[in-house]
Design a protein around this motif. Structure first.
Motif, PDB file in Angstrom:
ATOM      1  N   ASN A   1      53.371  12.458 142.305  1.00 41.47           N
ATOM      2  CA  ASN A   1      54.540  12.871 143.053  1.00 41.47           C
ATOM      3  C   ASN A   1      54.641  12.245 144.303  1.00 41.47           C
ATOM      4  OD1 ASN A   1      55.692  15.714 142.079  1.00 41.47           O
ATOM      5  ND2 ASN A   1      53.631  15.659 141.574  1.00 41.47           N
TER       6      ASN A   1
ATOM      7  N   ARG B   1      67.005  25.100 140.155  1.00 35.88           N
ATOM      8  CA  ARG B   1      66.001  24.925 139.023  1.00 35.88           C
ATOM      9  C   ARG B   1      65.325  23.485 138.995  1.00 35.88           C
ATOM     10  NH1 ARG B   1      63.799  29.351 137.166  1.00 35.88           N
ATOM     11  NH2 ARG B   1      65.753  30.158 137.101  1.00 35.88           N
ATOM     12  N   TRP B   2      64.059  23.447 138.724  1.00 38.86           N
ATOM     13  CA  TRP B   2      63.394  22.263 138.345  1.00 38.86           C
ATOM     14  C   TRP B   2      62.297  22.402 137.430  1.00 38.86           C
ATOM     15  CZ3 TRP B   2      58.376  20.286 138.581  1.00 38.86           C
ATOM     16  CH2 TRP B   2      58.115  18.892 138.279  1.00 38.86           C
ATOM     17  N   ARG B   3      62.537  21.832 135.927  1.00 43.79           N
ATOM     18  CA  ARG B   3      61.725  22.326 134.969  1.00 43.79           C
ATOM     19  C   ARG B   3      61.469  23.491 134.936  1.00 43.79           C
ATOM     20  NH1 ARG B   3      57.411  17.142 135.559  1.00 43.79           N
ATOM     21  NH2 ARG B   3      58.877  15.492 135.858  1.00 43.79           N
TER      22      ARG B   3
ATOM     23  N   HIS C   1      58.119  22.913 143.219  1.00 40.94           N
ATOM     24  CA  HIS C   1      57.840  22.261 142.045  1.00 40.94           C
ATOM     25  C   HIS C   1      56.424  22.920 141.246  1.00 40.94           C
ATOM     26  CE1 HIS C   1      59.930  17.982 142.117  1.00 40.94           C
ATOM     27  NE2 HIS C   1      60.654  19.104 142.702  1.00 40.94           N
TER      28      HIS C   1
ATOM     29  N   CYS D   1      67.205  31.469 143.409  1.00 40.39           N
ATOM     30  CA  CYS D   1      67.606  30.258 142.538  1.00 40.39           C
ATOM     31  C   CYS D   1      69.202  30.074 142.419  1.00 40.39           C
ATOM     32  CB  CYS D   1      66.688  30.139 141.274  1.00 40.39           C
ATOM     33  SG  CYS D   1      66.849  28.441 140.391  1.00 40.39           S
TER      34      CYS D   1
ATOM     35  N   ASP E   1      63.335  23.271 142.764  1.00 37.06           N
ATOM     36  CA  ASP E   1      63.135  22.532 143.932  1.00 37.06           C
ATOM     37  C   ASP E   1      63.987  22.991 145.251  1.00 37.06           C
ATOM     38  OD1 ASP E   1      62.660  19.920 145.188  1.00 37.06           O
ATOM     39  OD2 ASP E   1      64.323  18.920 143.689  1.00 37.06           O
TER      40      ASP E   1
END
Ligand SMILES: [Zn+2]
Length: 290
Positions: free
Chosen positions: A40, A280-282, A232, A259, A286
């Motif tokens: 990261n 949304r992140w995976r 994350h 979100c 985020d």
């Protein structure tokens, strides 16, 4: 410097006390593996981590100006306080906070309420100031809003281990002694524009503060998040957590709720501008630039 954010009929001012590199990432996040950090680093540097993997952090208050009240949320480190285990906060003597408060156009006498999201050293400091050798409330007319179990926890901790939490004696108990504390539930609905949201875990009864109306609102998160890395990886705890597992549950809940909405997150410690919206992140989240 004055930074202001307008949301509907509310204005939010940021009052910065300090900004810079503070803690090593691998110490700050005790369960962060070197591998995950390596994976990261590219997006974290240089904004969120410096070249030595130190977290770039802001120490700040949010002043929320509603049509009815001026509410100061969290009060940083403060001046003249004995903090021997934190050299960068020990016996601070800086005019930066007072200058940045003045830049909002308001002074200490204008503050109606002080809300402390939790009772850690960098969130209660300006609750009090030194006057003739005594700690007195800094904001002369303000009521100070503390969560009941949070105050109870730190009051007991101060009795059993005062050296572990010197800020309780100089920045929390004098407020209680002066009869200026409003002790509430961490889900307290303050009025139609201001509601507390329980976000426990970082401390026992940490709260965040939602301000505004649906579609035109913001959440002052306090320390329910310290770095976008925890968006994350919501289960990533930080070194001073009371219960990191519970803090992870709070992050998933709060971020899930907001979100892909327009709600602005105003974080305590992200580097400037410190704000963003949750996307949304995976399988997690985020914090997108606002
Ligand atoms: Zn903090």
């Amino acid at each position: 410097m004055s930074t202001q954010i307008k949301i509907g009929n509310i204005t939010i001012h940021r009052i910065v006390e300090q900004e810079g590199p503070f803690f090593e990432a691998l110490k700050f996040f005790p369960t962060l593996s070197k591998e995950l950090l390596d994976e990261n680093r590219a997006w974290l540097q240089p904004k969120f981590f410096d070249r030595n993997d130190q977290l770039m952090l802001c120490i700040q208050s949010y002043l929320v100006e509603t049509p009815h009240h001026k509410i100061l949320i969290d009060t940083c480190v403060g001046n003249h306080k004995q903090r021997p285990t934190r050299p960068f906060w020990h016996l601070m003597d800086s005019d930066r906070y007072e200058k940045n408060l003045a830049a909002t156009g308001f002074g200490i006498a204008d503050i109606d309420f002080v809300m402390c999201t939790h009772l850690h050293t960098d969130h209660v400091g300006w609750n009090t100031r030194l006057e003739n050798g005594r700690w007195v409330p800094t904001f002369p007319k303000a009521r100070y809003v503390f969560a009941d179990r949070e105050l109870d926890f730190w009051t007991k901790r101060q009795k059993t281990d005062p050296a572990a939490c010197p800020w309780v004696e100089d920045s929390v108990l004098p407020i209680v002694a002066a009869n200026r504390a409003d002790i509430v539930k961490s889900a307290h609905a303050f009025n139609d524009l201001v509601t507390l949201i329980p976000t426990p875990g970082h401390t026992i009864d940490h709260y965040s503060v939602q301000v505004g109306r649906p579609g035109a609102d913001a959440v002052i998160t306090g320390d329910m998040i310290h770095s976008p890395l925890q968006a994350h990886y919501p289960e990533l705890g930080m070194m001073a957590d009371y219960d990191s597992k519970l803090a992870g549950v709070s992050r998933r809940e709060l971020f899930g709720r907001f979100c892909d909405t327009s709600t602005l997150m105003c974080t305590a410690h992200f580097p400037s501008p410190s704000t963003g919206r949750i996307v949304r992140w995976r399988d997690a989240f985020d914090v997108a630039a606002a």
